[in-house]
Structures are given as structure tokens and as C-alpha cells.
Design an enzyme around this catalytic site. Structure first.
Site, PDB file in Angstrom:
ATOM      1  N   GLY A 243       0.810  -1.216   0.000  1.00 45.79           N
ATOM      2  CA  GLY A 243       0.000   0.000   0.000  1.00 45.79           C
ATOM      3  C   GLY A 243       0.839   1.260   0.000  1.00 45.79           C
ATOM      4  CD  GLU A 244       1.160   3.858   4.895  1.00 50.36           C
ATOM      5  OE1 GLU A 244       2.310   3.793   5.379  1.00 50.36           O
ATOM      6  OE2 GLU A 244       0.168   4.221   5.546  1.00 50.36           O
ATOM      7  CB  ILE A 245       5.741   0.157  -0.636  1.00 50.09           C
ATOM      8  CG1 ILE A 245       7.133   0.084  -1.271  1.00 50.09           C
ATOM      9  CG2 ILE A 245       4.731  -0.599  -1.503  1.00 50.09           C
ATOM     10  CD1 ILE A 245       8.212   0.687  -0.426  1.00 50.09           C
TER      11      ILE A 245
END
Length: 394
Positions: A243-245
Site C-alpha cells: 500500500g504505502e510503499i
């Protein structure tokens, strides 16, 4: 996690995560179908409600699919233990037949599952410990094209290899990487928060004043692939969240812009710089050593304007015959061509300087007008050419 198998053999899942477009409902349904060994079409996910699943942690930090997935698996394994005697007694039976048999044998077909991530502590001074549940990896390469006069740029190509482990749903994971990447581009190169010194109020409070990425800012070539044959032992069914990567991946665009700026600065024998985020267009332009006056006054920077040799005779009816067979264009130039043999044209009612014809030729006028203008310039280099329609076109 609350799991209930209805008599019609459909599986109803209610989890505590928040579906915000990342496909959490889909992944939870996939985990339930795989664990219960039933068709995916028989599983549906209800909206998250605290009266069904209370005391849930926030859906953040790329933990949604793992936390809700493990809890779903935990609940489904409880149901499998209850259905295991029926599977032994009814080999080859479908899931619908198993559920029907369990109902008449008064076996509970609902279960609650729970999952809590293990505590992890990291000592930043000593560099020992466990900073997170597990790490997420990817590799990104970006190519940008920079306009050194304006500071504007375009992302020509981006290649991303994402370690998603044994991905539960490759389409969803690739979409997460794409969306996160563009959010990162906005975070590091566009979204400049401006505060007013007079009243300390934020001036970029919505999309009318805060610039965010749009469709035009997406890379011309956007290649994303998932690393295969690599399972994550801590992720649900070997998956690795992504997700946040994707947001952090957008940082490579800033680095590419920085490299382009330093490459141009090296041509001016200037030291390299490090752009601060957000590297908006005005920040990029301020780092570019462009002397616009020197640039445009240099003959090499602006090539000299050359006109072709006149191909239309100076006087007589031959002048009209050589004009392109466009009646409208011929009518527009007819008066000017009729005045070509006069020694002085100051008496013309409309004053158009020779520069007007040069501008007309340079600003995309048809080639026949440019040639005719070049002829008239050659015949009367110091005269004033009267032509209203040409001025209107310019």
C-alpha cells in the site's frame, strides 16, 4: 472477524477493516473462499460495522489485508474443524452439501476470528530490534524530460518491480502501486502547502489552490511487474502488502529531476544542488541557471530567419498565376501584389510593416502566404505594405 455460513451455503463475512477502494473486501473474500475450500462466488462481504466487529484497529500502515486476512482465516479454520467429520463421512461432497448436512446435524455455522500482530521494538541508537512486522521492497527507475526555460517536466517512463510475495490479487496490488506512485509524485513535486504570514491561514486548502497530480502527469510508459516465486512467511498466504510503499516510490521522480537539473548546471560550470520537497516548478526553475536575455541575444541560440528565393515574377499577370490555387488566399494577397511595382506605398490606406509578414510566416501561416510575403519583402525592402487581412491573421 465474524463469519456465518447461511443455509443456502453462501458465506457472509464481516470484518473490522475499512474498504476505501484498495480492494480489502475482495481480498477478505478470497481468503475465506480459499480457507473454506468453497467457490469465490459463494462468498460475500458485508459493510464494516462496530456492532458486528468491535474494538478494531485503524486500517493504516499497509496492515489491512494482513490483519483482516489472518482474522478471517482464523474464523474459517474454526468452521473447518466443525465440518471436518462431515468431509470424512461425505468424500467428494460439494460445499453446499456439506453445509446442508451440518445444518441438519445442528452444527454451528458461525465463527469469530481474531488476529493481533506481535509486539516489535526497535532501538534506534543501537540499531537492534524489530522496527516493523515485516519489510516491503521494490525497485523503481524513472525517466523525466525537463524544460530548462520554464522548469516544467514530463515523466516519460517509469519501471517498477514490486515484491508482493505470493500476491492474493495481482490486479489489486498493481493498482495500489500505480495509485501510490502518483500520490508520491504529488507529495514530492507538487503539493506545496502555503501559509499566509499576515493571518497564518493556509492558502492551499483545496484542489482549487493546491496542485495535485492529474491524468496528464502520469508517465507516458508505466511498467509494473510483481516479483514472482517469493513468499512472505509473515503475510497471509505468503502475500506482502504494497500500500504505502507506492507513495515512497514517487521519490524517484524527484531524484530524476534533481539529476536533470544538475546535468544542466554542469554545462554552466556550476556546482550541483539538492532540491528540497516539494520540488514544484518554481523551485526547479530557481535552480536552473538560465540568463534569458543572454540566451535570446546569442545568435547561436536563435537561428537566423531565412526566406526562400522568390519563385513568383515581380510584375504582370504572372504574379497571380504563380500563387497557390486557393481562391481565398489569392484574394487576400491580390491587392498587395498589385502594388508590388510601385516605388512608394505610403499612400496605402492600411499600414502593415514588413515585420507583419515575417510574423505571419513564423506563426504558422500557410506556406504560400509566407512565400508571397517573402517576395514582397524582396521587392520592397523599405516600403510599407498595406494589407488588412494579413494583419488580422497575425
Amino acid at each position: 472477524e465474524f463469519r456465518r455460513v447461511l443455509f443456502r451455503s453462501s458465506v457472509l463475512c464481516t470484518h473490522g477493516g475499512t474498504e476505501m477502494g484498495q480492494g480489502l473486501h475482495t481480498k477478505v473474500a478470497q481468503v475465506a473462499a480459499q480457507t473454506l475450500r468453497c467457490p469465490y462466488e459463494q462468498v460475500r462481504t458485508a459493510a464494516s460495522q462496530t456492532d458486528k466487529v468491535p474494538n478494531q484497529q485503524p486500517t493504516a500502515g499497509s496492515t489491512g489485508s494482513d490483519m483482516q486476512g489472518w482474522a478471517t482465516r482464523n474464523a474459517c479454520e474454526k468452521l473447518n474443524k466443525r465440518l471436518e467429520p462431515l468431509r470424512r463421512d461425505m468424500p467428494g461432497a460439494s460445499f453446499t452439501e456439506l453445509v446442508k448436512a451440518a445444518y441438519f446435524r445442528k452444527i454451528s455455522l458461525s465463527a469469530t476470528g481474531y488476529f493481533a500482530m506481535s509486539d516489535f521494538v526497535y532501538d534506534y541508537e543501537k540499531g537492534v530490534g524489530r522496527p516493523s512486522f515485516y519489510s516491503i521492497w521494490n525497485s523503481v527507475a524513472a525517466e523525466v524530460e525537463l524544460d530548462v526555460l520554464t522548469g516544467d517536466y514530463h515523466i516519460r517512463r517509469v519501471d517498477i518491480v514490486q515484491d508482493a510475495g505470493n500476491s492474493l490479487n495481482p490486479a489489486l496490488d498493481i493498482g495500489q502501486v500505480e495509485g501510490g506512485f502518483m500520490q508520491g509524485v504529488g507529495l514530492y513535486t507538487m503539493e506545496d502547502i502555503i501559509w499566509a504570514k499576515s493571518d497564518a491561514h493556509i492558502r492551499t486548502r483545496n484542489v482549487s489552490t493546491l496542485k495535485i497530480p492529474t491524468f496528464d502527469d502520469t508517465p507516458v510508459k508505466f511498467n509494473i511487474s510483481l516479483l514472482k516465486e517469493w513468499k512472505n512467511p509473515l503475510g497471509i498466504y505468503g502475500q506482502r502488502s504494497c500500500g504505502e510503499i507506492g507513495v515512497q516510490s514517487g521519490f524517484c521522480v524527484l531524484l530524476a529531476i534533481n539529476n536533470a537539473v544538475n546535468q544542466y548546471r554542469s554545462e554552466w560550470a556550476m556546482s550541483p544542488v539538492s532540491l528540497m520537497t516539494p520540488a514544484s516548478i518554481d523551485v526547479i526553475k530557481a535552480a536552473l541557471p538560465v540568463d534569458h536575455k543572454k540566451l535570446f541575444d546569442t545568435p547561436a541560440a536563435v537561428p537566423a530567419i531565412t526566406f526562400p528565393e522568390p519563385v513568383i515574377p515581380r510584375r504582370g499577370d504572372q504574379v497571380k498565376k504563380k500563387i497557390l490555387n486557393d481562391l481565398q488566399l489569392r484574394a487576400e494577397l491580390e491587392k498587395c501584389l498589385q502594388c508590388a511595382d510601385k516605388p512608394c506605398m505610403k499612400a496605402c490606406p492600411v499600414d502593415c510593416s514588413p515585420a507583419d509578414f515575417i510574423r505571419a510566416a513564423r506563426m504558422g501561416m500557410p506556406s504560400d502566404i509566407g512565400r508571397a510575403a517573402a517576395q514582397i519583402m524582396a521587392m520592397n525592402p523599405l516600403g510599407e505594405i498595406g494589407r488588412a487581412s494579413c494583419r488580422e491573421r497575425v
